[in-house]
Design an enzyme around this catalytic site. Sequence first.
Site, mmCIF file in Angstrom:
data_model
loop_
_atom_site.group_PDB
_atom_site.id
_atom_site.type_symbol
_atom_site.label_atom_id
_atom_site.label_comp_id
_atom_site.label_asym_id
_atom_site.label_seq_id
_atom_site.Cartn_x
_atom_site.Cartn_y
_atom_site.Cartn_z
ATOM 1 N N HIS A 75 0.846 -1.196 0.000
ATOM 2 C CA HIS A 75 0.000 0.000 0.000
ATOM 3 C C HIS A 75 0.879 1.242 0.000
ATOM 4 C CE1 HIS A 75 -3.996 -1.821 1.669
ATOM 5 N NE2 HIS A 75 -3.504 -2.497 0.646
ATOM 6 N N TYR A 204 -8.866 5.405 7.775
ATOM 7 C CA TYR A 204 -8.968 5.757 9.201
ATOM 8 C C TYR A 204 -9.994 6.880 9.307
ATOM 9 C CZ TYR A 204 -4.565 3.279 10.180
ATOM 10 O OH TYR A 204 -3.589 2.323 10.339
ATOM 11 N N LYS A 300 1.879 -0.451 14.967
ATOM 12 C CA LYS A 300 3.300 -0.577 15.302
ATOM 13 C C LYS A 300 3.667 -1.847 16.082
ATOM 14 C CE LYS A 300 4.861 3.067 13.390
ATOM 15 N NZ LYS A 300 4.735 2.608 12.010
HETATM 16 C C1 LIG Z 1 -5.879 -9.312 20.699
HETATM 17 C C2 LIG Z 1 -4.788 -8.507 20.039
HETATM 18 C C3 LIG Z 1 -5.046 -7.839 18.836
HETATM 19 C C4 LIG Z 1 -4.036 -7.082 18.239
HETATM 20 N N1 LIG Z 1 -4.333 -6.409 17.109
HETATM 21 C C5 LIG Z 1 -3.374 -5.630 16.536
HETATM 22 C C6 LIG Z 1 -3.657 -4.883 15.365
HETATM 23 O O1 LIG Z 1 -4.760 -4.930 14.840
HETATM 24 N N2 LIG Z 1 -2.659 -4.104 14.853
HETATM 25 C C7 LIG Z 1 -1.405 -4.039 15.447
HETATM 26 O O2 LIG Z 1 -0.526 -3.331 14.951
HETATM 27 N N3 LIG Z 1 -1.117 -4.733 16.529
HETATM 28 C C8 LIG Z 1 -2.063 -5.525 17.090
HETATM 29 N N4 LIG Z 1 -1.771 -6.225 18.193
HETATM 30 C C9 LIG Z 1 -0.406 -6.161 18.690
HETATM 31 C C10 LIG Z 1 0.519 -7.177 18.002
HETATM 32 O O3 LIG Z 1 -0.208 -8.299 17.620
HETATM 33 C C11 LIG Z 1 1.645 -7.516 18.976
HETATM 34 O O4 LIG Z 1 2.404 -6.330 19.167
HETATM 35 C C12 LIG Z 1 2.545 -8.667 18.533
HETATM 36 O O5 LIG Z 1 1.844 -9.889 18.643
HETATM 37 C C13 LIG Z 1 3.819 -8.736 19.380
HETATM 38 O O6 LIG Z 1 4.532 -9.904 19.122
HETATM 39 P P1 LIG Z 1 5.297 -10.671 20.281
HETATM 40 O O7 LIG Z 1 5.988 -11.802 19.635
HETATM 41 O O8 LIG Z 1 6.078 -9.695 21.069
HETATM 42 O O9 LIG Z 1 4.181 -11.195 21.286
HETATM 43 P P2 LIG Z 1 3.016 -12.248 21.070
HETATM 44 O O10 LIG Z 1 2.546 -12.252 19.664
HETATM 45 O O11 LIG Z 1 2.022 -11.965 22.136
HETATM 46 O O12 LIG Z 1 3.711 -13.663 21.329
HETATM 47 C C14 LIG Z 1 4.034 -14.108 22.613
HETATM 48 C C15 LIG Z 1 4.029 -15.625 22.612
HETATM 49 O O13 LIG Z 1 4.448 -16.080 23.888
HETATM 50 C C16 LIG Z 1 3.614 -17.146 24.310
HETATM 51 N N5 LIG Z 1 3.653 -17.189 25.776
HETATM 52 C C17 LIG Z 1 3.084 -16.343 26.656
HETATM 53 N N6 LIG Z 1 3.374 -16.704 27.910
HETATM 54 C C18 LIG Z 1 4.159 -17.796 27.831
HETATM 55 C C19 LIG Z 1 4.776 -18.634 28.810
HETATM 56 N N7 LIG Z 1 4.655 -18.382 30.111
HETATM 57 N N8 LIG Z 1 5.511 -19.678 28.381
HETATM 58 C C20 LIG Z 1 5.668 -19.934 27.055
HETATM 59 N N9 LIG Z 1 5.091 -19.186 26.085
HETATM 60 C C21 LIG Z 1 4.342 -18.110 26.472
HETATM 61 C C22 LIG Z 1 2.257 -16.770 23.739
HETATM 62 O O14 LIG Z 1 1.403 -17.906 23.618
HETATM 63 C C23 LIG Z 1 2.644 -16.196 22.396
HETATM 64 O O15 LIG Z 1 2.686 -17.174 21.391
HETATM 65 C C24 LIG Z 1 -2.760 -6.991 18.817
HETATM 66 C C25 LIG Z 1 -2.491 -7.668 20.006
HETATM 67 C C26 LIG Z 1 -3.495 -8.404 20.631
HETATM 68 C C27 LIG Z 1 -3.190 -9.102 21.940
#
Ligand SMILES: Cc1cc2nc3c(=O)[nH]c(=O)nc-3n(C[C@H](O)[C@H](O)[C@H](O)COP(=O)(O)OP(=O)(O)OC[C@H]3O[C@@H](n4cnc5c(N)ncnc54)[C@H](O)[C@@H]3O)c2cc1C
Length: 396
Positions: A75, A204, A300
């Site tokens: 985009h 938006y 972000k």
């Molecule tokens: C419901 C929801 C909707 C979202 N929608 C958007 C959106 O529309 N646009 C946007 O920009 N961002 C969105 N976000 C934010 C974005 O998805 C996150 O910033 C992104 O997932 C971050 O990645 P991460 O790997 O840091 O964490 P996560 O994707 O949360 O991954 C963490 C992983 O750790 C695992 N875990 C947790 N605790 C433990 C444990 N004790 N032991 C072992 N494994 C564990 C979890 O199961 C998960 O697989 C959303 C977030 C959520 C929660």
Amino acid sequence: MARLQTQVGIIGAGPAGLMLSHLLHLHGIHSVVLEARSRQYCEERIRAGVLEQGSVDMLRNAGVAARLDKEGMRHEGIELGLNRQRHRIPLAELTNGKAVTVYGQHEVVKDLIARLLADGVDIRFECGTVSLHNIDSPQPFLRRSRDGSEDEIHCDYIAGCDGFHGISRPSLPQSALRTFERSYPFAWLGILAEAPPSRDELLYMHHERGFALYSMRSPSITRLYLQCKPDDDIAHWSDDRIWSELHTRLGCTDGWKPLEGHILQKGITGMRSHVTEPMQHGRVFLAGDAAHIVPPTGAKGMNLALADVYVLTEALSAFYKRNTSTQLDQYSAVCLRRVWKAQRFSWWMTSLLHRFDDATAFDQRRQLAELDYITSSRTAAASLAENYVGLPMELH
Ligand SMILES: Cc1cc2nc3c(=O)[nH]c(=O)nc-3n(C[C@H](O)[C@H](O)[C@H](O)COP(=O)(O)OP(=O)(O)OC[C@H]3O[C@@H](n4cnc5c(N)ncnc54)[C@H](O)[C@@H]3O)c2cc1C
């Protein structure tokens, strides 16, 4: 009890943990990933969907963008809606050709899992309960217990990539951490609908009844959001009520409104800004949502997670290849510069577009004036565009 040895023990198989493991693998650094959920759960979890230019480049350089390049939707602009009229922000034109790519987070997760498993990287799904030990010593380890049996994963470093509700951040001494937070007096009701996108770019929309966002995930699926109350119950939102509200808020004076389709999924997500400082303690490094949360308005969250692990990989690589820990020592400071700029942008986009129930008439006029400024000034739009496509990656 089994005892395993690795270089980096990673908790969490979200975008942060998976990308870190993959980048480390490319650098010849061994890791083990422990994930609480099943592979299927991780691959089907619908979340973010907008990749910054730098994230796309990172996935390409890491050799995991074959499907992204085929199916991702580049985009070169977004639209801002005001008074039922759309105004285009030409991202590419304002940023020397940079753009964003719409590609679901769960697709990134699928691609990374497939690649890691093909490369023989050790990912343990449904790993049971994980705990962190000896984090201040040069020999930290992770213990996981499941069905009455326990394993220990001994490592040089631990990467806490386990999201906001994970175990890594609470396992650090709380006296060593400082938390910065802001909660917002609203949430987002999001739906995934079986309807082909009827706009080419994200819209938006500012509306007196509350913000609405029109976006898409593929040529046949749209993703739409409505600002709602933070304590709203999804049970109170029938499909008919959702579509009626979407038509009211997104409908434009030229007659455009979103195409309806079968709602595949709906849910309400709270909005929060959170930063934990520093993002490291002893032998533990926090990355992604484990260290920071942004409201989704700036798109972000996933991008920050990828940026963190890029910095961490370079620092770990310097340690293993050149025996220097200078970059590891600077990990938190380097990441936090980007994190705070993304926090500022996400907060600003949120403040710009949402309805605040306690806003005075002055606040409302000021908000409209700001939207008018951004949609009519190239200079103002350029700042939005620069942040939206993603600021340059910095390693120092
Ligand atoms: C419901 C929801 C909707 C979202 N929608 C958007 C959106 O529309 N646009 C946007 O920009 N961002 C969105 N976000 C934010 C974005 O998805 C996150 O910033 C992104 O997932 C971050 O990645 P991460 O790997 O840091 O964490 P996560 O994707 O949360 O991954 C963490 C992983 O750790 C695992 N875990 C947790 N605790 C433990 C444990 N004790 N032991 C072992 N494994 C564990 C979890 O199961 C998960 O697989 C959303 C977030 C959520 C929660």
